[in-house]
Design a protein around this motif. Structure first.
Motif, PDB file in Angstrom:
ATOM      1  N   MET A   1      48.933  43.393  49.258  1.00 27.19           N
ATOM      2  CA  MET A   1      48.016  44.268  48.544  1.00 27.19           C
ATOM      3  C   MET A   1      46.703  44.333  49.297  1.00 27.19           C
ATOM      4  N   ASP A   2      46.147  45.495  49.316  1.00 26.87           N
ATOM      5  CA  ASP A   2      44.878  45.671  49.997  1.00 26.87           C
ATOM      6  C   ASP A   2      43.719  45.447  49.022  1.00 26.87           C
ATOM      7  N   VAL A   3      42.525  45.704  49.491  1.00 29.22           N
ATOM      8  CA  VAL A   3      41.327  45.453  48.696  1.00 29.22           C
ATOM      9  C   VAL A   3      41.299  46.340  47.452  1.00 29.22           C
ATOM     10  N   ILE A   4      41.704  47.585  47.579  1.00 21.27           N
ATOM     11  CA  ILE A   4      41.697  48.494  46.433  1.00 21.27           C
ATOM     12  C   ILE A   4      42.704  48.024  45.385  1.00 21.27           C
ATOM     13  N   GLY A   5      43.864  47.575  45.824  1.00 19.53           N
ATOM     14  CA  GLY A   5      44.870  47.073  44.886  1.00 19.53           C
ATOM     15  C   GLY A   5      44.377  45.861  44.107  1.00 19.53           C
ATOM     16  N   TRP A   6      43.739  44.927  44.812  1.00 21.44           N
ATOM     17  CA  TRP A   6      43.200  43.750  44.138  1.00 21.44           C
ATOM     18  C   TRP A   6      42.055  44.121  43.205  1.00 21.44           C
ATOM     19  N   THR A   7      41.257  45.107  43.581  1.00 22.61           N
ATOM     20  CA  THR A   7      40.155  45.556  42.719  1.00 22.61           C
ATOM     21  C   THR A   7      40.686  46.170  41.431  1.00 22.61           C
ATOM     22  N   VAL A   8      41.709  47.002  41.559  1.00 21.05           N
ATOM     23  CA  VAL A   8      42.324  47.621  40.375  1.00 21.05           C
ATOM     24  C   VAL A   8      42.947  46.538  39.491  1.00 21.05           C
ATOM     25  N   LEU A   9      43.626  45.581  40.090  1.00 21.45           N
ATOM     26  CA  LEU A   9      44.243  44.506  39.322  1.00 21.45           C
ATOM     27  C   LEU A   9      43.179  43.639  38.627  1.00 21.45           C
TER      28      LEU A   9
END
Length: 131
Positions: A1-9
């Motif tokens: 997961m990239d930074v955007i994925g972790w931010t959304v999570l």
């Protein structure tokens, strides 16, 4: 997961686990839900169930499991938890107020009391001769 994925999570966790934990521990419900929620603790369980379900269904679990059969099991369990949260939310809400019978346009209340004669009432003890 990239930074955007972790931010959304992380945002998803913030929106589910924080209100869920607050509802479970102290009975706090967000102001926009206070009029409709009758059981804050059950609403908290629903929040936590939705948090775990969403994380299992689409979260970082699949990166470690890859294409194994456990990935499908994790997705299925996640969706079941997520859908179960909707049932818990439904149980935590207040029932709709009953319609007043004297308001115009209200449907008449149907009862079975008028259909059963008083003499044949099954809730009254029947006279039985000698025992």
């Amino acid at each position: 997961m990239d930074v955007i994925g972790w931010t959304v999570l992380a945002l998803y966790w913030l929106l589910t686990f924080v209100p869920g934990t607050a509802a479970l521990c102290v009975g706090w419900v967000p102001p926009w839900f206070r009029k409709t929620v009758s059981s804050p603790r059950l609403s908290g369980w629903a929040d936590i169930c939705a948090g775990f379900g969403g994380t299992l269904a689409v979260g970082p679990v699949h990166r470690h499991l890859g294409g194994t059969p456990m990935s499908a099991v994790a997705t299925t369990v996640g969706f079941c938890l997520f859908l179960g949260a909707f049932g818990l939310y439904r149980r935590s809400y207040r029932p709709a107020p009953a319609a007043a019978s004297d308001s115009p346009g209200a449907a008449p209340q149907r009862t079975t009391a008028a259909l059963v004669p008083a003499a044949a009432d099954s809730h009254q003890p029947q006279a039985q001769g000698d025992f």
